[in-house]
Design an enzyme around this catalytic site. Structure first.
Site, short mmCIF file in Angstrom:
data_model
loop_
_atom_site.label_atom_id
_atom_site.label_comp_id
_atom_site.label_asym_id
_atom_site.label_seq_id
_atom_site.Cartn_x
_atom_site.Cartn_y
_atom_site.Cartn_z
N LEU A 124 20.98 19.63 -12.53
CA LEU A 124 21.35 20.10 -13.87
C LEU A 124 20.41 21.24 -14.30
O LEU A 124 20.86 22.34 -14.64
CB LEU A 124 21.27 18.93 -14.87
CG LEU A 124 21.44 19.27 -16.36
CD1 LEU A 124 22.84 19.79 -16.65
CD2 LEU A 124 21.18 18.03 -17.24
N GLU A 364 14.06 13.90 -17.57
CA GLU A 364 15.20 13.16 -18.14
C GLU A 364 15.19 13.21 -19.68
O GLU A 364 15.59 12.27 -20.35
CB GLU A 364 15.29 11.74 -17.57
CG GLU A 364 15.52 11.79 -16.05
CD GLU A 364 16.12 10.57 -15.42
OE1 GLU A 364 16.77 9.79 -16.14
OE2 GLU A 364 15.96 10.42 -14.20
#
Ligand code: COS
Length: 384
Positions: A124, A364
Protein backbone atom coordinates in the site's frame (compact mmCIF):
# COMPACT_ATOMS: atom_id res chain seq x y z
CA UNK A 1 -14.47 -16.38 20.62
CA UNK A 2 -12.66 -19.57 21.56
CA UNK A 3 -14.12 -22.42 19.52
CA UNK A 4 -12.93 -25.35 21.64
CA UNK A 5 -11.11 -24.40 24.82
CA UNK A 6 -9.31 -27.70 25.26
CA UNK A 7 -8.01 -27.87 21.70
CA UNK A 8 -7.05 -24.21 21.88
CA UNK A 9 -5.14 -24.68 25.16
CA UNK A 10 -3.06 -27.39 23.50
CA UNK A 11 -2.18 -25.09 20.61
CA UNK A 12 -1.31 -22.27 22.98
CA UNK A 13 0.88 -24.54 25.12
CA UNK A 14 2.67 -25.78 22.01
CA UNK A 15 3.37 -22.21 20.89
CA UNK A 16 4.52 -21.24 24.38
CA UNK A 17 7.02 -24.13 24.45
CA UNK A 18 8.19 -23.27 20.92
CA UNK A 19 8.77 -19.65 21.94
CA UNK A 20 10.72 -20.61 25.08
CA UNK A 21 12.71 -23.49 23.66
CA UNK A 22 13.32 -22.46 20.05
CA UNK A 23 12.68 -18.76 19.43
CA UNK A 24 14.09 -16.96 22.47
CA UNK A 25 17.39 -18.92 22.34
CA UNK A 26 17.76 -18.01 18.62
CA UNK A 27 17.28 -14.25 19.09
CA UNK A 28 20.97 -13.31 18.99
CA UNK A 29 21.54 -15.39 15.90
CA UNK A 30 18.70 -13.57 14.10
CA UNK A 31 20.44 -10.26 14.82
CA UNK A 32 23.85 -11.51 13.68
CA UNK A 33 22.49 -12.99 10.43
CA UNK A 34 19.79 -10.34 9.88
CA UNK A 35 17.61 -13.36 9.07
CA UNK A 36 15.44 -15.92 10.80
CA UNK A 37 17.13 -19.35 10.49
CA UNK A 38 15.65 -21.54 7.77
CA UNK A 39 15.07 -24.45 10.16
CA UNK A 40 12.92 -22.24 12.38
CA UNK A 41 10.88 -21.06 9.40
CA UNK A 42 10.39 -24.72 8.47
CA UNK A 43 9.14 -25.53 11.96
CA UNK A 44 6.79 -22.55 11.84
CA UNK A 45 5.45 -23.79 8.52
CA UNK A 46 4.92 -27.29 9.92
CA UNK A 47 3.10 -25.90 12.94
CA UNK A 48 0.65 -24.11 10.64
CA UNK A 49 1.77 -20.66 11.76
CA UNK A 50 1.80 -19.29 8.21
CA UNK A 51 -1.91 -19.99 7.83
CA UNK A 52 -3.36 -19.35 11.28
CA UNK A 53 -6.07 -16.98 10.11
CA UNK A 54 -6.81 -18.63 6.77
CA UNK A 55 -10.19 -20.42 6.99
CA UNK A 56 -10.04 -24.18 7.59
CA UNK A 57 -11.74 -24.93 4.27
CA UNK A 58 -8.59 -23.62 2.57
CA UNK A 59 -6.24 -25.57 4.82
CA UNK A 60 -5.57 -22.90 7.45
CA UNK A 61 -6.13 -23.10 11.21
CA UNK A 62 -9.08 -20.71 10.86
CA UNK A 63 -8.32 -18.97 14.16
CA UNK A 64 -10.94 -16.53 15.40
CA UNK A 65 -9.70 -13.02 16.15
CA UNK A 66 -9.62 -13.77 19.88
CA UNK A 67 -7.65 -16.97 19.32
CA UNK A 68 -5.28 -15.11 17.01
CA UNK A 69 -4.78 -12.44 19.69
CA UNK A 70 -3.82 -15.05 22.31
CA UNK A 71 -1.40 -16.79 19.95
CA UNK A 72 0.22 -13.53 18.84
CA UNK A 73 0.64 -12.53 22.51
CA UNK A 74 2.60 -15.78 22.97
CA UNK A 75 4.74 -15.16 19.88
CA UNK A 76 5.26 -11.59 21.04
CA UNK A 77 7.39 -12.89 23.92
CA UNK A 78 10.15 -13.54 21.39
CA UNK A 79 11.90 -11.06 19.09
CA UNK A 80 9.30 -9.43 16.81
CA UNK A 81 11.29 -10.63 13.76
CA UNK A 82 9.89 -14.15 14.17
CA UNK A 83 6.31 -12.93 14.18
CA UNK A 84 7.05 -10.68 11.24
CA UNK A 85 7.95 -13.63 9.02
CA UNK A 86 4.45 -15.10 9.44
CA UNK A 87 2.72 -11.79 10.17
CA UNK A 88 1.88 -10.73 6.63
CA UNK A 89 0.52 -14.20 5.74
CA UNK A 90 -1.91 -14.01 8.62
CA UNK A 91 -2.61 -10.32 8.59
CA UNK A 92 -2.38 -7.67 5.93
CA UNK A 93 -0.93 -9.86 3.16
CA UNK A 94 -3.79 -12.37 2.96
CA UNK A 95 -6.78 -10.82 4.69
CA UNK A 96 -7.76 -8.80 1.62
CA UNK A 97 -8.35 -12.09 -0.20
CA UNK A 98 -10.04 -13.70 2.83
CA UNK A 99 -12.37 -10.71 3.37
CA UNK A 100 -13.13 -9.53 -0.18
CA UNK A 101 -11.74 -12.13 -2.62
CA UNK A 102 -14.00 -14.01 -5.05
CA UNK A 103 -14.50 -17.77 -4.43
CA UNK A 104 -12.12 -18.48 -7.34
CA UNK A 105 -9.42 -16.20 -5.92
CA UNK A 106 -9.73 -17.78 -2.49
CA UNK A 107 -9.57 -21.32 -3.91
CA UNK A 108 -6.56 -20.44 -6.05
CA UNK A 109 -4.37 -18.60 -3.56
CA UNK A 110 -5.39 -19.33 0.03
CA UNK A 111 -4.38 -23.02 0.22
CA UNK A 112 -0.81 -22.07 -0.73
CA UNK A 113 -0.79 -19.18 1.75
CA UNK A 114 -2.14 -21.47 4.48
CA UNK A 115 0.55 -24.07 3.83
CA UNK A 116 3.28 -21.42 3.94
CA UNK A 117 4.17 -22.39 0.40
CA UNK A 118 3.34 -18.79 -0.51
CA UNK A 119 4.39 -15.77 1.50
CA UNK A 120 1.85 -12.98 1.04
CA UNK A 121 2.89 -9.35 1.33
CA UNK A 122 0.88 -6.08 1.50
CA UNK A 123 1.78 -3.24 -0.87
CA UNK A 124 0.00 0.00 0.00
CA UNK A 125 2.60 2.54 1.18
CA UNK A 126 4.44 4.64 -1.42
CA UNK A 127 7.20 7.26 -1.32
CA UNK A 128 4.52 10.00 -1.27
CA UNK A 129 1.59 8.16 0.34
CA UNK A 130 1.81 6.90 3.93
CA UNK A 131 -0.84 8.13 6.35
CA UNK A 132 -2.81 9.56 3.43
CA UNK A 133 -3.37 6.10 1.99
CA UNK A 134 -6.07 7.26 -0.46
CA UNK A 135 -3.52 9.44 -2.31
CA UNK A 136 -1.52 6.56 -3.81
CA UNK A 137 -0.12 7.21 -7.29
CA UNK A 138 0.61 3.69 -8.52
CA UNK A 139 -1.69 3.13 -11.48
CA UNK A 140 -3.28 -0.01 -12.90
CA UNK A 141 -4.81 0.64 -16.31
CA UNK A 142 -6.99 -1.93 -18.04
CA UNK A 143 -5.57 -3.13 -21.35
CA UNK A 144 -7.39 -6.11 -22.84
CA UNK A 145 -7.57 -8.86 -20.21
CA UNK A 146 -4.79 -7.35 -18.11
CA UNK A 147 -4.16 -4.34 -15.94
CA UNK A 148 -0.83 -2.60 -16.60
CA UNK A 149 0.73 -1.48 -13.31
CA UNK A 150 3.25 1.35 -12.89
CA UNK A 151 4.58 2.79 -9.66
CA UNK A 152 6.72 2.23 -6.56
CA UNK A 153 5.71 0.76 -3.21
CA UNK A 154 7.86 1.47 -0.17
CA UNK A 155 8.83 -0.30 3.10
CA UNK A 156 7.12 -3.51 2.04
CA UNK A 157 7.61 -6.20 4.69
CA UNK A 158 8.67 -9.67 3.46
CA UNK A 159 8.76 -8.48 -0.18
CA UNK A 160 11.85 -10.55 -1.00
CA UNK A 161 10.18 -13.74 0.28
CA UNK A 162 6.76 -12.98 -1.18
CA UNK A 163 5.08 -15.12 -3.82
CA UNK A 164 2.09 -12.80 -3.95
CA UNK A 165 1.41 -9.16 -3.13
CA UNK A 166 -1.91 -7.63 -2.17
CA UNK A 167 -1.39 -4.46 -4.18
CA UNK A 168 -3.39 -1.23 -4.00
CA UNK A 169 -3.28 0.78 -7.24
CA UNK A 170 -5.34 3.49 -8.90
CA UNK A 171 -7.51 2.06 -11.68
CA UNK A 172 -9.31 5.37 -12.24
CA UNK A 173 -6.73 8.18 -12.54
CA UNK A 174 -9.54 10.74 -12.93
CA UNK A 175 -10.63 9.90 -9.36
CA UNK A 176 -7.84 11.13 -7.07
CA UNK A 177 -9.53 9.84 -3.91
CA UNK A 178 -10.30 6.51 -2.28
CA UNK A 179 -12.89 5.56 -4.91
CA UNK A 180 -10.26 5.38 -7.66
CA UNK A 181 -8.27 2.66 -5.89
CA UNK A 182 -8.51 -1.08 -6.54
CA UNK A 183 -6.83 -4.07 -4.89
CA UNK A 184 -5.04 -6.83 -6.80
CA UNK A 185 -3.27 -10.09 -6.18
CA UNK A 186 0.05 -9.78 -8.00
CA UNK A 187 2.31 -12.77 -8.42
CA UNK A 188 5.99 -12.21 -7.74
CA UNK A 189 7.11 -13.64 -11.08
CA UNK A 190 5.03 -11.11 -13.07
CA UNK A 191 7.27 -9.47 -15.70
CA UNK A 192 7.93 -5.84 -14.75
CA UNK A 193 7.97 -6.44 -10.98
CA UNK A 194 11.27 -5.95 -9.16
CA UNK A 195 12.14 -5.94 -5.47
CA UNK A 196 14.82 -3.52 -4.23
CA UNK A 197 17.49 -4.00 -1.57
CA UNK A 198 16.48 -4.36 2.10
CA UNK A 199 16.36 -1.01 3.93
CA UNK A 200 18.76 -0.50 6.84
CA UNK A 201 16.70 0.30 9.90
CA UNK A 202 16.61 1.02 13.64
CA UNK A 203 15.48 -2.37 14.91
CA UNK A 204 13.80 -5.68 14.18
CA UNK A 205 16.84 -7.19 12.46
CA UNK A 206 15.73 -10.25 10.54
CA UNK A 207 12.43 -8.65 9.52
CA UNK A 208 13.23 -6.87 6.30
CA UNK A 209 11.42 -4.24 4.24
CA UNK A 210 11.97 -3.33 0.60
CA UNK A 211 10.83 -1.15 -2.27
CA UNK A 212 8.74 -2.97 -4.84
CA UNK A 213 8.85 -1.42 -8.32
CA UNK A 214 6.27 -1.98 -11.04
CA UNK A 215 7.20 -1.08 -14.62
CA UNK A 216 4.51 -1.95 -17.16
CA UNK A 217 3.78 -4.97 -15.00
CA UNK A 218 0.84 -6.93 -16.45
CA UNK A 219 -1.63 -8.34 -13.95
CA UNK A 220 -4.56 -10.47 -15.18
CA UNK A 221 -7.92 -8.76 -14.66
CA UNK A 222 -8.99 -12.00 -12.93
CA UNK A 223 -6.68 -10.95 -10.06
CA UNK A 224 -8.69 -7.82 -9.23
CA UNK A 225 -9.79 -8.62 -5.66
CA UNK A 226 -13.54 -9.10 -5.54
CA UNK A 227 -13.78 -8.53 -9.30
CA UNK A 228 -15.11 -4.98 -8.92
CA UNK A 229 -12.83 -1.93 -9.43
CA UNK A 230 -12.87 1.00 -7.01
CA UNK A 231 -13.22 -1.12 -3.86
CA UNK A 232 -9.51 -1.41 -3.07
CA UNK A 233 -9.28 1.33 -0.46
CA UNK A 234 -12.09 -0.25 1.53
CA UNK A 235 -10.44 -3.65 1.24
CA UNK A 236 -7.22 -2.10 2.56
CA UNK A 237 -9.03 -0.45 5.48
CA UNK A 238 -10.88 -3.64 6.46
CA UNK A 239 -7.61 -5.54 6.24
CA UNK A 240 -5.93 -2.96 8.45
CA UNK A 241 -8.71 -3.17 11.04
CA UNK A 242 -7.89 -6.81 11.68
CA UNK A 243 -4.18 -6.13 11.22
CA UNK A 244 -4.25 -3.44 13.90
CA UNK A 245 -5.73 -5.88 16.40
CA UNK A 246 -2.94 -8.29 15.49
CA UNK A 247 -0.29 -5.60 16.11
CA UNK A 248 -1.98 -4.63 19.39
CA UNK A 249 -1.78 -8.24 20.58
CA UNK A 250 1.86 -8.31 19.55
CA UNK A 251 2.54 -5.19 21.64
CA UNK A 252 0.95 -6.91 24.65
CA UNK A 253 3.13 -10.00 24.14
CA UNK A 254 6.31 -7.94 23.89
CA UNK A 255 5.34 -5.96 27.00
CA UNK A 256 4.88 -9.23 28.91
CA UNK A 257 8.39 -10.31 27.93
CA UNK A 258 9.78 -6.91 28.97
CA UNK A 259 8.06 -7.14 32.35
CA UNK A 260 9.56 -10.62 32.84
CA UNK A 261 13.03 -9.35 31.89
CA UNK A 262 12.61 -6.39 34.25
CA UNK A 263 11.50 -8.47 37.24
CA UNK A 264 14.23 -11.07 36.69
CA UNK A 265 16.93 -8.42 36.52
CA UNK A 266 15.56 -6.49 39.51
CA UNK A 267 15.66 -9.63 41.64
CA UNK A 268 19.19 -10.60 40.54
CA UNK A 269 20.81 -7.19 40.66
CA UNK A 270 22.13 -6.09 44.06
CA UNK A 271 22.86 -2.51 45.06
CA UNK A 272 23.24 -0.96 48.52
CA UNK A 273 23.44 -4.52 49.85
CA UNK A 274 20.09 -5.77 48.55
CA UNK A 275 18.16 -6.73 45.42
CA UNK A 276 17.05 -3.61 43.57
CA UNK A 277 13.58 -5.26 43.42
CA UNK A 278 13.28 -4.35 47.12
CA UNK A 279 13.48 -0.64 46.38
CA UNK A 280 10.14 1.04 46.07
CA UNK A 281 11.19 3.30 43.19
CA UNK A 282 12.03 0.16 41.16
CA UNK A 283 8.76 -1.42 42.31
CA UNK A 284 6.85 1.60 41.05
CA UNK A 285 8.28 1.09 37.56
CA UNK A 286 7.47 -2.64 37.65
CA UNK A 287 3.95 -1.89 38.85
CA UNK A 288 3.34 0.73 36.15
CA UNK A 289 4.56 -1.61 33.44
CA UNK A 290 2.47 -4.56 34.60
CA UNK A 291 -0.62 -2.35 35.00
CA UNK A 292 -0.36 -0.91 31.51
CA UNK A 293 0.42 -4.27 29.94
CA UNK A 294 -2.61 -5.85 31.62
CA UNK A 295 -4.86 -2.97 30.58
CA UNK A 296 -3.81 -3.34 26.95
CA UNK A 297 -4.34 -7.10 27.16
CA UNK A 298 -7.92 -6.60 28.36
CA UNK A 299 -8.61 -4.03 25.63
CA UNK A 300 -7.31 -6.24 22.86
CA UNK A 301 -9.25 -9.31 24.01
CA UNK A 302 -12.44 -7.27 24.35
CA UNK A 303 -12.12 -5.75 20.87
CA UNK A 304 -11.22 -9.16 19.42
CA UNK A 305 -14.33 -10.75 20.98
CA UNK A 306 -16.47 -7.96 19.58
CA UNK A 307 -14.89 -8.45 16.16
CA UNK A 308 -15.72 -12.17 16.30
CA UNK A 309 -19.29 -11.30 17.29
CA UNK A 310 -19.62 -9.24 14.10
CA UNK A 311 -19.06 -5.86 15.70
CA UNK A 312 -16.01 -4.42 13.96
CA UNK A 313 -15.72 -1.20 15.92
CA UNK A 314 -13.13 0.87 14.04
CA UNK A 315 -12.74 3.34 16.91
CA UNK A 316 -12.14 0.67 19.54
CA UNK A 317 -9.68 -1.15 17.27
CA UNK A 318 -7.82 2.13 16.78
CA UNK A 319 -7.88 2.66 20.57
CA UNK A 320 -6.23 -0.75 21.03
CA UNK A 321 -3.50 -0.01 18.50
CA UNK A 322 -2.94 3.47 19.96
CA UNK A 323 -2.79 2.41 23.60
CA UNK A 324 -0.93 -0.90 23.14
CA UNK A 325 1.80 0.52 20.89
CA UNK A 326 2.38 3.57 23.09
CA UNK A 327 2.23 1.36 26.18
CA UNK A 328 4.96 -1.01 24.98
CA UNK A 329 7.18 1.99 24.23
CA UNK A 330 6.86 3.12 27.85
CA UNK A 331 7.36 -0.43 29.17
CA UNK A 332 10.52 -0.84 27.04
CA UNK A 333 11.83 2.49 28.32
CA UNK A 334 11.27 1.45 31.95
CA UNK A 335 12.86 -1.95 31.26
CA UNK A 336 16.03 -0.17 30.11
CA UNK A 337 15.88 2.11 33.16
CA UNK A 338 15.53 -0.82 35.57
CA UNK A 339 18.55 -2.47 33.93
CA UNK A 340 20.58 0.74 34.42
CA UNK A 341 23.85 0.82 32.44
CA UNK A 342 23.33 -2.82 31.43
CA UNK A 343 20.10 -1.85 29.70
CA UNK A 344 22.09 0.23 27.22
CA UNK A 345 24.26 -2.74 26.28
CA UNK A 346 23.48 -5.03 23.38
CA UNK A 347 24.07 -8.18 25.40
CA UNK A 348 20.79 -7.53 27.25
CA UNK A 349 17.57 -8.23 25.38
CA UNK A 350 15.92 -5.01 26.57
CA UNK A 351 18.32 -2.85 24.52
CA UNK A 352 17.18 -4.64 21.38
CA UNK A 353 13.50 -4.60 22.30
CA UNK A 354 13.69 -0.87 23.04
CA UNK A 355 14.60 -0.29 19.37
CA UNK A 356 12.31 -3.04 18.05
CA UNK A 357 9.12 -1.61 19.57
CA UNK A 358 9.52 1.89 18.13
CA UNK A 359 7.92 0.92 14.83
CA UNK A 360 4.69 -0.24 16.50
CA UNK A 361 3.64 3.38 16.96
CA UNK A 362 4.13 3.98 13.25
CA UNK A 363 3.24 1.09 10.98
CA UNK A 364 -0.30 -0.03 10.20
CA UNK A 365 -1.31 3.54 11.05
CA UNK A 366 0.58 6.01 13.24
CA UNK A 367 -0.66 6.89 16.72
CA UNK A 368 -1.92 10.16 15.25
CA UNK A 369 -4.01 8.31 12.64
CA UNK A 370 -5.43 6.12 15.43
CA UNK A 371 -6.35 9.23 17.46
CA UNK A 372 -8.09 10.62 14.42
CA UNK A 373 -10.04 7.39 13.93
CA UNK A 374 -11.06 7.20 17.60
CA UNK A 375 -12.35 10.76 17.58
CA UNK A 376 -14.03 10.45 14.18
CA UNK A 377 -15.84 7.33 15.28
CA UNK A 378 -17.01 8.95 18.52
CA UNK A 379 -18.36 11.99 16.71
CA UNK A 380 -20.04 9.85 14.03
CA UNK A 381 -21.77 7.66 16.66
CA UNK A 382 -22.88 10.71 18.63
CA UNK A 383 -24.32 12.43 15.55
CA UNK A 384 -26.28 9.27 14.73
N1 COS B 1 -13.74 -0.29 6.84
C1 COS B 1 -14.51 -0.21 5.73
N2 COS B 1 -14.58 0.90 4.98
C2 COS B 1 -13.85 1.97 5.37
C3 COS B 1 -13.03 1.94 6.51
C4 COS B 1 -13.00 0.74 7.26
N3 COS B 1 -12.24 0.63 8.36
N4 COS B 1 -12.43 3.13 6.65
C5 COS B 1 -12.86 3.91 5.65
N5 COS B 1 -13.72 3.20 4.86
C6 COS B 1 -14.44 3.67 3.67
C7 COS B 1 -15.27 4.89 4.04
O1 COS B 1 -16.53 4.48 4.54
C8 COS B 1 -15.35 5.61 2.74
O2 COS B 1 -16.34 4.98 1.93
P1 COS B 1 -17.44 5.86 1.10
O3 COS B 1 -16.61 6.67 0.14
O4 COS B 1 -18.28 4.82 0.43
O5 COS B 1 -18.13 6.70 2.12
C9 COS B 1 -14.01 5.34 2.09
O6 COS B 1 -13.51 4.13 2.71
C10 COS B 1 -13.03 6.46 2.29
O7 COS B 1 -12.87 6.64 3.68
P2 COS B 1 -12.37 7.98 4.36
O8 COS B 1 -13.12 9.13 3.77
O9 COS B 1 -12.42 7.78 5.82
O10 COS B 1 -10.86 8.07 3.84
P3 COS B 1 -9.72 9.09 4.21
O11 COS B 1 -8.98 9.40 2.97
O12 COS B 1 -10.27 10.20 5.04
O13 COS B 1 -8.68 8.20 5.06
C11 COS B 1 -7.60 7.29 7.00
C12 COS B 1 -8.89 7.65 6.24
C13 COS B 1 -6.69 8.48 7.28
C14 COS B 1 -8.09 6.72 8.26
C15 COS B 1 -6.81 6.23 6.18
O14 COS B 1 -6.19 6.82 5.07
C16 COS B 1 -5.79 5.48 7.00
O15 COS B 1 -6.09 4.52 7.70
N6 COS B 1 -4.50 5.91 6.91
C17 COS B 1 -3.40 5.17 7.51
C18 COS B 1 -2.89 4.21 6.52
C19 COS B 1 -1.99 3.20 7.15
O16 COS B 1 -2.32 2.54 8.11
N7 COS B 1 -0.82 3.06 6.56
C20 COS B 1 0.10 2.10 6.98
C21 COS B 1 0.48 1.30 5.80
S1 COS B 1 0.21 -0.37 5.95
S2 COS B 1 1.72 -1.01 7.02
Amino acid sequence: MIRDQEVFNQLRDTIRRFVNERLIPAEERVVEDNAVPAEILKEMREMGLYGMTVPEEYGGLGLTTEEEAYIIMELGRASPAFRSKIGTNNGIGSQGIVIDGTPEQKARFLPKVAAGEYVASFALTEPDAGSDAASIRTTAILDGDDYVVNGTKRYITNAADASIFTLMARTDPSNKGAGGVSAFIVEKNSPGLTVGKPNRKMGQAGANVYDVIFEDCRVPAANLIGGVPGQGFKTAMKTLDRGRLHISALCVGVSQRLVEESVRYAIDRKQFGQAIADFQLIQAMLADSRTESYAAQCMVLDAARNYDAGNRNVGDIAACKYFASEMVGRVADRAVQIHGGAGYMSEYAVERFYRDVRIFRIYEGTSQIQQLLIARNLIKEFRK
